[in-house]
Design a protein around this motif. Sequence first.
Motif: not given
Length: 123
Positions: A64-67, A69-73
């Motif tokens: 979930x944290x990876x997702x 972070x990707x959304x933030x990018x």
Amino acid sequence: MEGGETTLSGLGGAHGVDTKVLHAFQTSFVQVQSLLDQNRVLINEINQNHESKVPGDLSRNVGLIRELNNNIRRVVDLYADLSSLFAASEGGGGGGRAASEGGSVGTVRQAAAGHKRIRSGLD
């Protein structure tokens, strides 16, 4: 004003802005809002999993944290594209085609001279 232009106020006065540029802004802002809404849901789930302290829930947080972070990018990239698009529509000129000229919002950032994002080694 010419056929494909409209008046946009609130930017320090009235400016003739191509309707395709306005459409690109609107599309990008809708994408940003959607990502921010997704992030809100992700953050709530991450918080619930953290509070539960259940091992399976805690390990699920990694994905979930990876997702998140990707959304933030993606949000950062969309805002960079919007910034370049706005600069290109205000000052014009430079290489590359803006969205108003048949290019995509993504091509504006590549065409913006001297603008390069440097990411940390945390990718």
